[in-house]
Design a protein around this motif. Sequence first.
Motif, mmCIF file in Angstrom:
data_model
loop_
_atom_site.group_PDB
_atom_site.id
_atom_site.type_symbol
_atom_site.label_atom_id
_atom_site.label_comp_id
_atom_site.label_asym_id
_atom_site.label_seq_id
_atom_site.Cartn_x
_atom_site.Cartn_y
_atom_site.Cartn_z
ATOM 1 N N MET A 76 0.818 -1.218 0.000
ATOM 2 C CA MET A 76 0.000 0.000 0.000
ATOM 3 C C MET A 76 0.851 1.268 0.000
ATOM 4 O O MET A 76 0.328 2.367 -0.138
ATOM 5 C CB MET A 76 -0.885 0.040 1.252
ATOM 6 C CG MET A 76 -1.993 -0.997 1.292
ATOM 7 S SD MET A 76 -3.354 -0.639 0.160
ATOM 8 C CE MET A 76 -4.103 0.809 0.893
ATOM 9 N N LEU B 94 2.418 2.266 2.683
ATOM 10 C CA LEU B 94 2.161 2.879 3.998
ATOM 11 C C LEU B 94 3.240 2.521 5.023
ATOM 12 O O LEU B 94 3.072 2.730 6.211
ATOM 13 C CB LEU B 94 0.794 2.413 4.536
ATOM 14 C CG LEU B 94 -0.426 2.878 3.755
ATOM 15 C CD1 LEU B 94 -1.683 2.223 4.290
ATOM 16 C CD2 LEU B 94 -0.557 4.396 3.830
ATOM 17 N N ARG C 268 5.990 3.484 6.729
ATOM 18 C CA ARG C 268 6.681 4.760 6.890
ATOM 19 C C ARG C 268 8.033 4.533 7.528
ATOM 20 O O ARG C 268 8.155 3.834 8.507
ATOM 21 C CB ARG C 268 5.829 5.721 7.691
ATOM 22 C CG ARG C 268 4.524 5.973 6.953
ATOM 23 C CD ARG C 268 3.704 7.046 7.575
ATOM 24 N NE ARG C 268 4.318 8.353 7.534
ATOM 25 C CZ ARG C 268 4.312 9.149 6.476
ATOM 26 N NH1 ARG C 268 3.768 8.749 5.361
ATOM 27 N NH2 ARG C 268 4.854 10.342 6.551
ATOM 28 N N ARG D 46 -0.689 7.626 -3.817
ATOM 29 C CA ARG D 46 -1.845 8.183 -3.125
ATOM 30 C C ARG D 46 -3.108 8.046 -3.972
ATOM 31 O O ARG D 46 -4.184 7.754 -3.456
ATOM 32 C CB ARG D 46 -1.585 9.653 -2.814
ATOM 33 C CG ARG D 46 -2.694 10.335 -2.051
ATOM 34 C CD ARG D 46 -2.417 11.791 -1.828
ATOM 35 N NE ARG D 46 -2.385 12.560 -3.069
ATOM 36 C CZ ARG D 46 -3.457 12.843 -3.796
ATOM 37 N NH1 ARG D 46 -4.644 12.427 -3.427
ATOM 38 N NH2 ARG D 46 -3.339 13.545 -4.908
ATOM 39 N N ARG E 83 -4.205 4.460 -3.705
ATOM 40 C CA ARG E 83 -4.663 4.063 -2.363
ATOM 41 C C ARG E 83 -6.114 4.458 -2.167
ATOM 42 O O ARG E 83 -6.484 5.596 -2.428
ATOM 43 C CB ARG E 83 -3.834 4.767 -1.287
ATOM 44 C CG ARG E 83 -2.528 4.124 -0.982
ATOM 45 C CD ARG E 83 -2.037 4.547 0.381
ATOM 46 N NE ARG E 83 -1.614 5.926 0.423
ATOM 47 C CZ ARG E 83 -0.358 6.327 0.255
ATOM 48 N NH1 ARG E 83 0.577 5.449 0.035
ATOM 49 N NH2 ARG E 83 -0.059 7.595 0.323
ATOM 50 N N GLY E 84 -6.895 3.516 -1.701
ATOM 51 C CA GLY E 84 -8.295 3.826 -1.473
ATOM 52 C C GLY E 84 -9.098 3.689 -2.749
ATOM 53 O O GLY E 84 -10.252 3.292 -2.720
ATOM 54 N N MET F 46 -7.735 -0.876 2.141
ATOM 55 C CA MET F 46 -7.334 -1.698 3.254
ATOM 56 C C MET F 46 -8.411 -1.735 4.334
ATOM 57 O O MET F 46 -9.029 -0.723 4.642
ATOM 58 C CB MET F 46 -6.040 -1.136 3.829
ATOM 59 C CG MET F 46 -5.203 -2.228 4.388
ATOM 60 S SD MET F 46 -3.485 -1.883 4.486
ATOM 61 C CE MET F 46 -3.104 -3.222 5.621
ATOM 62 N N PHE G 221 -8.641 -2.539 8.241
ATOM 63 C CA PHE G 221 -7.733 -2.732 9.368
ATOM 64 C C PHE G 221 -8.382 -3.545 10.468
ATOM 65 O O PHE G 221 -9.597 -3.741 10.511
ATOM 66 C CB PHE G 221 -7.266 -1.384 9.909
ATOM 67 C CG PHE G 221 -6.374 -0.645 8.959
ATOM 68 C CD1 PHE G 221 -5.053 -1.015 8.793
ATOM 69 C CD2 PHE G 221 -6.858 0.427 8.212
ATOM 70 C CE1 PHE G 221 -4.230 -0.338 7.917
ATOM 71 C CE2 PHE G 221 -6.041 1.106 7.328
ATOM 72 C CZ PHE G 221 -4.725 0.725 7.184
ATOM 73 N N ILE H 139 -16.372 8.175 5.223
ATOM 74 C CA ILE H 139 -16.489 7.472 3.939
ATOM 75 C C ILE H 139 -16.573 8.491 2.803
ATOM 76 O O ILE H 139 -15.917 8.357 1.776
ATOM 77 C CB ILE H 139 -17.715 6.538 3.948
ATOM 78 C CG1 ILE H 139 -17.524 5.459 5.026
ATOM 79 C CG2 ILE H 139 -17.925 5.909 2.585
ATOM 80 C CD1 ILE H 139 -18.730 4.580 5.250
ATOM 81 N N GLU I 178 -15.366 11.389 2.717
ATOM 82 C CA GLU I 178 -14.070 12.028 2.513
ATOM 83 C C GLU I 178 -13.206 11.216 1.545
ATOM 84 O O GLU I 178 -12.547 11.773 0.657
ATOM 85 C CB GLU I 178 -13.360 12.172 3.864
ATOM 86 C CG GLU I 178 -12.089 12.999 3.788
ATOM 87 C CD GLU I 178 -11.361 13.049 5.120
ATOM 88 O OE1 GLU I 178 -11.488 12.098 5.920
ATOM 89 O OE2 GLU I 178 -10.652 14.034 5.352
ATOM 90 N N ALA I 179 -13.217 9.888 1.718
ATOM 91 C CA ALA I 179 -12.447 9.018 0.819
ATOM 92 C C ALA I 179 -12.987 9.140 -0.602
ATOM 93 O O ALA I 179 -12.225 9.281 -1.566
ATOM 94 C CB ALA I 179 -12.536 7.568 1.295
ATOM 95 N N ALA J 208 -12.026 12.397 -2.170
ATOM 96 C CA ALA J 208 -10.597 12.504 -2.450
ATOM 97 C C ALA J 208 -10.295 11.959 -3.847
ATOM 98 O O ALA J 208 -9.359 12.412 -4.510
ATOM 99 C CB ALA J 208 -9.794 11.745 -1.398
ATOM 100 N N HIS J 209 -11.086 10.990 -4.301
ATOM 101 C CA HIS J 209 -10.790 10.375 -5.598
ATOM 102 C C HIS J 209 -11.730 10.812 -6.710
ATOM 103 O O HIS J 209 -11.338 10.870 -7.863
ATOM 104 C CB HIS J 209 -10.827 8.853 -5.467
ATOM 105 C CG HIS J 209 -9.760 8.326 -4.564
ATOM 106 N ND1 HIS J 209 -8.432 8.350 -4.910
ATOM 107 C CD2 HIS J 209 -9.801 7.816 -3.317
ATOM 108 C CE1 HIS J 209 -7.707 7.837 -3.915
ATOM 109 N NE2 HIS J 209 -8.518 7.517 -2.929
ATOM 110 N N MET K 14 -16.000 -0.124 8.426
ATOM 111 C CA MET K 14 -14.613 -0.122 7.939
ATOM 112 C C MET K 14 -14.561 -0.722 6.533
ATOM 113 O O MET K 14 -13.881 -0.210 5.642
ATOM 114 C CB MET K 14 -13.783 -0.963 8.925
ATOM 115 C CG MET K 14 -12.314 -1.039 8.641
ATOM 116 S SD MET K 14 -11.431 0.322 9.407
ATOM 117 C CE MET K 14 -10.546 0.929 7.991
ATOM 118 N N LEU L 178 -15.994 1.653 4.102
ATOM 119 C CA LEU L 178 -15.006 2.681 3.776
ATOM 120 C C LEU L 178 -14.056 2.160 2.704
ATOM 121 O O LEU L 178 -13.753 2.853 1.723
ATOM 122 C CB LEU L 178 -14.230 3.065 5.046
ATOM 123 C CG LEU L 178 -13.007 3.950 4.867
ATOM 124 C CD1 LEU L 178 -13.410 5.306 4.306
ATOM 125 C CD2 LEU L 178 -12.292 4.150 6.199
#
Lengths: 328, 329
Positions: free
Chosen positions: A57, A59, A61, A85, A88-89, A94, A96, A113, A115-116, A119-120, A164, A167
């Motif tokens: 992913m 992620l 870091r 980025r 992702r999503g 993912m 969790f 949800i 927001e995701a 974002a795309h 989840m 999302l």
Amino acid sequence: MTSHPLLDVHDLAVEFTTEEGTVRAVKGVDFTVERGRTLGIVGESGSGKSVTSLAVMGLHRGATVTGSAKLDGTELVGAPDDDLRKLRGRRMAMVFQDALTALHPYFTVGDQIAEAYRAHFGGTRRAALARAVDVLGDVGIPEPARRADEHPHQFSGGMRQRAMIALALSCEPDLVIADEPTTALDVTVQAQVLELLMRLQQERGLGIVMITHDLGVIARVADDVLVMYGGSAAEQAPADTLFTTPRHPYTRGLLDSLPRLDAEDGAELRSIPGSPPSLLAPPAGCAFHPRCAVYAAKPDARCTGERPLLRTVADGHRSACVHDEVTA
Amino acid sequence: MIGFLLRRLLAMAATLLAVCALTFAVFYLLPSDPAAQFCGKDCSADRIELVRQQLGLADPLAVQFWHYVTAVFAGRSYGTGQYAVQCDFPCFGYSFQSAQPVWDLMTDRLPTSVSLALGAAVLWLLLGVGAGVLSALRRGTWLDRTLMIGTIGIAALPVYFTAMILLYLVVSVAGLLPYPRYIAFGEDPVGWTTNLILPWIALALLNAAIYARMTRNSVIETMAEPYVRTARAKGLRERRVVGRHGLRPALTPVATMLGMDLGGLLAGALITESLFSLPGIGKLFADSLNKADQPVIMGITLLASFFIISSNLVVDLVYAWIDPRARLS
């Protein structure tokens, strides 16, 4: 449309630099995930299963990732962060483990949800919220319009995990990586959540990576299985094969430690002695040999020499044990 | 929500009453004698006794306390005849030494203390939170190390030391600013600012350092939360991940601390006001302590409790507003 596997991972390795030294969390794993199929990754904590998924992913870091991971032909390792980025999503999502901590406590479920989605796909907040209510309905949350307005702490454990999943599915990804999605749940709720994932997989042709320490979950959902130990693949096989003819002593140990309904009366559950290896100072040779029943019965210099590589032991079945011929 | 607020206000009143009773009892036990202070220096024992009777100081403790509390709402007069002094609503006692009601003394000084506290709070928030967030997001870099070493150094400096150094360098040597005195904001906003800059800095530096360290820890902790990873997994831009998902929860404890600190400071910054000779509540408190002016000390104690308790209430309300988990259903 394409000949690529959905996810094609080759020689993926992940290293962390810590104050005590370099931790080789994943030492080169290979696997593929096809559309509509589920790969189960099994292992104890520290086996590298979660790190592998985070590396895919992008992620991970602070870790160094080498090797290759291609999503539908697009290389993910070393890709610019902005490219990752956008995937992702959207193309890979993912789920969790603990939705209570993985969902933001301050924002409503619907908002998170939406927001995701925005974002795309952009669009208005109102449209994104409507979309969120739709997906919440898709994952079987009753009264989705009302629940979308609530915060995660107002959901029950099972409903929260469904949220989840909603999302993760909101942008209709091709690949879903589920990292211990049912571990925090009651057994009955676990079954519901797994059934939901399988239903959604059938409806949408999702490729799923199911990461778990629970062979029961694997038996229920996985088509193929990757058993990881100490950062490497111990055994890889189709699920049926793995459960009927496990080759690696570690896999057999895992299977022996499962309670079985068809066990004879009075049969004891056998656990694997010892604990997972230190990633900072892994044992020489096969990482599993200090705990291995085969090695304990018949010490072999090959087990302590070099790390055994995965070898094909049957069609589609690979094992990283020098004793695989013995156990065949 | 309204029920919650009412309950809290009631609890607040009860706490204040308890603080009042406690301070009252403490002063009752102290050797200093208000009757002697009222009477003056050359006063015979008989006369002091008379004054004591007239002021009601000979009454039992409970009766005196009752008079004190009722005076807050109804006012009262001290003594009788030509020596009687009137203390109007809201009467928090009467300073015989200054021949003024405590309430008037306090309200005269309050604008200075509030100006000092609010200005300093803005300063230390900007500096502290800014440095803390920057440090956390650039964790491990030279910038982070420099900032954190700097904050240790600043946190080690006592207020009176920084104040002296500032006064010496900025006022005496460089002559950049006047020696601070209080000018009301309404009269001359520029003068208000230039005169308060040094006290603000002196008061804010220590807090800025503490806030920077706390903010840094809080941001680092929050950025490692699973929900921040989820925000990244959703494909949000890093700016949004940090700003919306990370900083909001990270700064919640900072808001809590600000409420407490500000509550304490509104009732006077004793050291800072004394050092800069600013006529605030803190200075009044220090002077009253020196003169053993009990009614004033007691009034300021109550005022401070009031500010601290109300800021706690405000903090709780803000908390419930930010974090839905803290809301009462």
